[in-house]
Every structure is written in structure tokens, then in C-alpha cells.
Design an enzyme around this catalytic site. Structure first.
Site, PDB file in Angstrom:
ATOM      1  N   CYS A 155     -70.184  -1.681  -3.770  1.00 30.95           N
ATOM      2  CA  CYS A 155     -69.716  -2.314  -2.524  1.00 30.95           C
ATOM      3  C   CYS A 155     -70.554  -3.514  -2.111  1.00 30.95           C
ATOM      4  O   CYS A 155     -70.157  -4.286  -1.241  1.00 30.95           O
ATOM      5  CB  CYS A 155     -69.702  -1.300  -1.387  1.00 30.95           C
ATOM      6  SG  CYS A 155     -68.411  -0.081  -1.575  1.00 30.95           S
TER       7      CYS A 155
HETATM    8  N1  COA Z   1     -57.593  15.846   6.534  1.00 32.91           N
HETATM    9  C1  COA Z   1     -57.941  16.759   7.452  1.00 32.91           C
HETATM   10  N2  COA Z   1     -59.159  17.292   7.549  1.00 32.91           N
HETATM   11  C2  COA Z   1     -60.069  16.901   6.633  1.00 32.91           C
HETATM   12  C3  COA Z   1     -59.771  15.957   5.642  1.00 32.91           C
HETATM   13  C4  COA Z   1     -58.476  15.422   5.602  1.00 32.91           C
HETATM   14  N3  COA Z   1     -58.113  14.501   4.721  1.00 32.91           N
HETATM   15  N4  COA Z   1     -60.877  15.745   4.893  1.00 32.91           N
HETATM   16  C5  COA Z   1     -61.838  16.552   5.404  1.00 32.91           C
HETATM   17  N5  COA Z   1     -61.347  17.244   6.446  1.00 32.91           N
HETATM   18  C6  COA Z   1     -62.050  18.230   7.276  1.00 32.91           C
HETATM   19  C7  COA Z   1     -63.145  18.946   6.488  1.00 32.91           C
HETATM   20  O1  COA Z   1     -62.603  20.056   5.820  1.00 32.91           O
HETATM   21  C8  COA Z   1     -64.098  19.333   7.594  1.00 32.91           C
HETATM   22  O2  COA Z   1     -63.618  20.497   8.223  1.00 32.91           O
HETATM   23  P1  COA Z   1     -64.610  21.635   8.785  1.00 32.91           P
HETATM   24  O3  COA Z   1     -65.411  20.928   9.849  1.00 32.91           O
HETATM   25  O4  COA Z   1     -63.685  22.662   9.290  1.00 32.91           O
HETATM   26  O5  COA Z   1     -65.437  22.029   7.602  1.00 32.91           O
HETATM   27  C9  COA Z   1     -63.984  18.201   8.605  1.00 32.91           C
HETATM   28  O6  COA Z   1     -62.731  17.563   8.334  1.00 32.91           O
HETATM   29  C10 COA Z   1     -65.103  17.187   8.515  1.00 32.91           C
HETATM   30  O7  COA Z   1     -65.249  16.780   7.150  1.00 32.91           O
HETATM   31  P2  COA Z   1     -66.323  15.730   6.698  1.00 32.91           P
HETATM   32  O8  COA Z   1     -66.134  15.451   5.234  1.00 32.91           O
HETATM   33  O9  COA Z   1     -67.664  16.172   7.161  1.00 32.91           O
HETATM   34  O10 COA Z   1     -65.820  14.467   7.519  1.00 32.91           O
HETATM   35  P3  COA Z   1     -66.623  13.235   8.080  1.00 32.91           P
HETATM   36  O11 COA Z   1     -66.500  13.225   9.539  1.00 32.91           O
HETATM   37  O12 COA Z   1     -67.963  13.092   7.461  1.00 32.91           O
HETATM   38  O13 COA Z   1     -65.715  12.011   7.550  1.00 32.91           O
HETATM   39  C11 COA Z   1     -65.792  10.332   5.822  1.00 32.91           C
HETATM   40  C12 COA Z   1     -65.554  11.806   6.172  1.00 32.91           C
HETATM   41  C13 COA Z   1     -65.750  10.187   4.321  1.00 32.91           C
HETATM   42  C14 COA Z   1     -64.682   9.501   6.463  1.00 32.91           C
HETATM   43  C15 COA Z   1     -67.149   9.870   6.391  1.00 32.91           C
HETATM   44  O14 COA Z   1     -68.158  10.808   6.070  1.00 32.91           O
HETATM   45  C16 COA Z   1     -67.590   8.518   5.874  1.00 32.91           C
HETATM   46  O15 COA Z   1     -66.865   7.526   5.906  1.00 32.91           O
HETATM   47  N6  COA Z   1     -68.839   8.409   5.425  1.00 32.91           N
HETATM   48  C17 COA Z   1     -69.411   7.156   4.970  1.00 32.91           C
HETATM   49  C18 COA Z   1     -68.862   6.893   3.630  1.00 32.91           C
HETATM   50  C19 COA Z   1     -69.172   5.512   3.115  1.00 32.91           C
HETATM   51  O16 COA Z   1     -69.449   4.579   3.824  1.00 32.91           O
HETATM   52  N7  COA Z   1     -69.110   5.407   1.836  1.00 32.91           N
HETATM   53  C20 COA Z   1     -69.322   4.184   1.205  1.00 32.91           C
HETATM   54  C21 COA Z   1     -68.281   4.114   0.176  1.00 32.91           C
HETATM   55  S1  COA Z   1     -68.401   2.594  -0.579  1.00 32.91           S
END
Ligand code: COA
Length: 373
Positions: A155
Site C-alpha cells: 500500500c
Molecule cells: N459482516 C458482519 N460481521 C462481521 C463481518 C462481516 N463481513 N466481518 C466480521 N464481522 C464480525 C466479527 O465476527 C466480529 O464479531 P464478534 O465481535 O461477535 O466476534 C465483529 O464483527 C468484529 O470483527 P473485527 O474483525 O474485530 O472487526 P473490526 O472492527 O476490526 O473491523 C476491519 C475489521 C478489517 C474493517 C478493521 O480491522 C480494519 O480496517 N483494520 C485496518 C486494516 C488495514 O488498514 N489494513 C491495511 C490493508 S492495506
């Protein structure tokens, strides 16, 4: 010698996928999977898959839609992957094609012709092949003399490319350089993974760099300084590579696509990037209040808000830290350049801004710029 970014370009694919369309496809896949495996699920041998939701995606990421180079097969619950027929060697590859479209746009904005440019860097997360370099193909398609090479810093590829180009111009190795970021992220995204199926989109961006003395476009920016940082992490990985075939039993496992520990990335990258922005500005004798705008990497709206709060001490508005990920999703290296491209022409001469990328590696880059014309 002062170096300017004298023009930027953007190519946006014509097809886009809304969260509702994406979730409908994902949930159809989940229902098919659970139905086909219902006996094994009942016996506790296979875990039932859970559905995705539009509300979660928007709340967790801020993403509402994404552009893609091929929609139909990406949304087909039986395929869930773009289908891009392989082209003969004498046709432009698709990665070079979208790169050329963005590059032409940037050259027009910078008012540069092929003969004014000496090098092409294709800097992106995913290269279509090992060799010849996509950059050389783009160079050839544009009729540019000189040299080209590919570089991949995930990225952060665009900011690393900008620093490399600026340094090469300063060293006298080229007069003007095109940095091109073609990102077909739908090719590395696992559309069957609930945690990440919504994250990425496709796009291409480009920028022309040249000495200030030759920059005469109406929208050019002096580079006041660039800074790069890498710190090894396994929290974002893609294990695809040329040695996969030597281990056929694992060659098609899902780690050969994008995988991440999103929560950890969020927690670890926010302080890394906000400290980097603050110290880079300090070293330039500036502070965050001097900035008219930050064009941040576009991965997650909550993450960008937190970085802005740490750096600016307040919630940012669209003027201070423009958001494009709602429409484009995460487009890897291109994200901060899309924001820069779309939100720079209203700035006044002398206004300061900051382009900032972060991602796998970890890798991060900051480019501090001042509006020249
Ligand atoms: N739909 C519904 N629920 C979902 C889901 C989906 N698609 N994906 C995950 N969940 C649920 C999980 O099961 C979890 O449930 P629980 O609390 O009952 O266990 C909950 O949502 C939270 O999941 P989590 O993975 O911890 O979500 P988050 O708030 O961390 O968001 C991202 C996920 C990926 C959007 C976020 O962590 C993020 O963007 N991080 C930075 C990533 C980044 O910048 N990466 C660089 C890439 S270049």
C-alpha cells in the site's frame, strides 16, 4: 534542486459494486456452503459460515462501494473472482492498460509529452507477471525513451515511488519521471472471506515529477520532503509467489491471497503513522496546524479519523482529510493519490499538504508538499 509533482492522473474502472450487491453474493455463497455441508456441520466436523452485512461493512470501514475491472464473475456466488481472459503477448496487458490511461491523464495535467519524460516507475501492490516489467510495457505504449522498472511496497508503493523518482531527478539521472500505480486489488482479494471480502477496489493513478524550473502546469506542488519507514510484520500478508508451484499441496491455499489481522493492524499502524507525520513535520520546521490538508491512505475511515485526531488534535473534516474510500474502497497504493488528485486544485499558492501511505510490511511513507501554482 527543488522537485515538483506537476500533474496527477486517475483511471476509474467503469463498473462498480455496492455493499448491498457484494453482501448478496457473499450470503448466497454462505447459504450454498452451509446447505451443501449441513450433515458435516450437524456432526460438528465443519464450521457453518456466517453471513456478512452491509451495516457492519459501513460501520467498521466506511466503505460503501468499490470499482472493479470485472463485475459479473466477481459477484457470481459460484466463482467470486474476476475473470480476465489472458491476452496474447502482442496486446497490452490489463495492468499496463489501466496504468497507461492514468499516465496519459497525468501527462496532460502536467503538460508533458512522451519526449519530456525519461523514466517510468510502476509502483503497486500486485504485478501481473514476473517479467518483462510492466513499467517497460507502459513506457513502450506511451513512446517514452529512457528506462522503466517495477517496484512493490504494497500500500505504500506510491510514496516510495515518489521518493525514488524525486531522488533520481535530483541525482541527475532523469529529467522527468512518471510514477504509475495500477491496482487490480480484486485479483488478490478473497471474496469468500467474511472478514475482508469488502475491503478492496480497482483503480490506477499516476504522477509526473520534474524539477520546479520546468514545471509549468496550473496545479503543481513543490516537494518539501519525503520520509519512508518499514517495520516487519506478519499481520498483512500475501504468500503468492513463483515458488508456490514447488509446494503443490499448499499452492492454492487462501494465504496466497490477501490476509490480515485487521484489529492488530489498526492498533499498531495508527501510532506508527501519526508519530511519523508529526516528526517529519517537526524536522521540516513545521507542525500539523501548518497543514491545509492531509491526503491519507484510504483503508479504513475510523483509522484515518484516529490518525487525524492524533496529528491535528481534532476530528478532521473533508477539507482537512478528504475521504474517497467510501466510493473507491481500499485501492492500496493508489488511495492517497486519488485523494490528492481529486482534492488539490482549490488550494492556494503556498498552502501545505501531506500525502501519507501505510500498509503491509509494515510500510509507511510521507510526502510534504507546498502548492506552487
Ligand atoms: N459482516 C458482519 N460481521 C462481521 C463481518 C462481516 N463481513 N466481518 C466480521 N464481522 C464480525 C466479527 O465476527 C466480529 O464479531 P464478534 O465481535 O461477535 O466476534 C465483529 O464483527 C468484529 O470483527 P473485527 O474483525 O474485530 O472487526 P473490526 O472492527 O476490526 O473491523 C476491519 C475489521 C478489517 C474493517 C478493521 O480491522 C480494519 O480496517 N483494520 C485496518 C486494516 C488495514 O488498514 N489494513 C491495511 C490493508 S492495506
Amino acid at each position: 534542486m527543488g522537485i515538483a509533482i506537476s500533474g496527477t492522473g486517475l483511471h476509474t474502472p467503469s463498473q462498480s459494486i455496492s455493499n448491498a450487491e457484494l453482501v448478496e453474493s457473499f450470503n448466497a455463497y454462505v447459504r450454498n456452503f452451509n446447505e451443501q455441508n449441513k450433515d458435516a456441520i450437524a456432526r460438528g466436523e465443519v464450521e457453518a459460515l456466517q453471513e456478512s452485512s452491509v451495516e457492519f461493512i459501513e460501520k467498521a470501514s466506511g466503505i460503501k462501494s468499490r470499482y472493479v475491472v470485472e463485475k459479473e464473475h466477481t459477484l457470481d456466488p459460484k466463482i467470486m473472482c474476476p475473470r480476465l481472459p489472458e491476452r496474447p503477448n502482442d496486446e497490452l496487458s490489463i495492468l499496463a492498460e489501466i496504468g497507461v490511461l492514468a499516465a496519459r491523464d497525468a501527462m496532460k495535467a502536467a503538460d508533458k509529452k512522451a519526449e519530456d519524460i525519461d523514466a517510468v516507475l510502476v509502483a503497486c501492490s500486485n504485478l501481473q507477471r514476473a517479467y518483462p516489467a510492466i513499467a517497460i510495457e507502459v513506457q513502450n505504449a506511451l513512446g517514452i525513451e529512457g528506462f522503466g522498472f517495477d517496484m512493490n511496497v504494497a500500500c505504500s508503493s506510491a510514496t516510495f515511488g515518489i521518493q525514488a523518482a524525486a531522488d533520481m531527478i535530483k541525482a541527475g539521472n532523469a529529467r522527468s519521471i512518471l510514477v504509475v500505480n495500477p491496482e487490480i486489488c480484486s485479483g488478490h482479494l478473497n471474496f469468500r472471506d467474511r472478514d475482508s471480502h469488502f475491503i478492496f477496489g480497482d483503480v490506477a493513478t499516476a504522477a509526473v515529477l520534474e524539477p520546479e524550473e520546468t514545471a509549468h502546469s496550473k496545479d503543481s506542488f513543490r516537494i518539501l520532503g519525503t520520509r519512508l519507514k518499514t517495520a516487519f510484520s506478519n499481520n498483512i500478508r500475501n504468500n503468492f509467489g513463483f515458488l508456490n508451484r514447488t509446494s503443490p499441496e499448499t499452492a492454492n491455499n487462501t494465504d496466497k491471497l490477501f490476509v490480515q489481522e485487521g484489529r492488530k493492524v489498526f492498533k499498531e499502524v495508527v501510532p506508527l503513522v501519526s508519530d511519523m507525520i508529526t516528526s517529519h513535520l517537526e524536522d521540516l520546521g513545521k507542525n500539523a496546524y501548518d497543514l491545509k490538508r492531509m491526503w491519507l491512505h484510504q483503508a479504513n475511515k475510523n483509522m484515518n479519523d484516529l490518525i487525524s485526531r492524533k496529528v491535528l488534535g481534532q476530528d478532521p473534516d473533508q477539507d482537512q482529510a478528504p475521504v474517497i474510500l467510501d466510493e473507491y474502497a481500499n485501492t492500496s497504493s493508489a488511495g492517497s493519490i486519488i485523494a490528492f488528485h481529486k482534492y488539490k486544485s482549490d488550494m492556494a499558492v503556498g498552502d501545505l499538504g501531506l500525502i501519507c501511505s501505510f500498509g503491509a510490511g509494515y510500510s509507511a511513507g510521507t510526502v510534504v508538499v507546498e502548492k506552487l501554482s
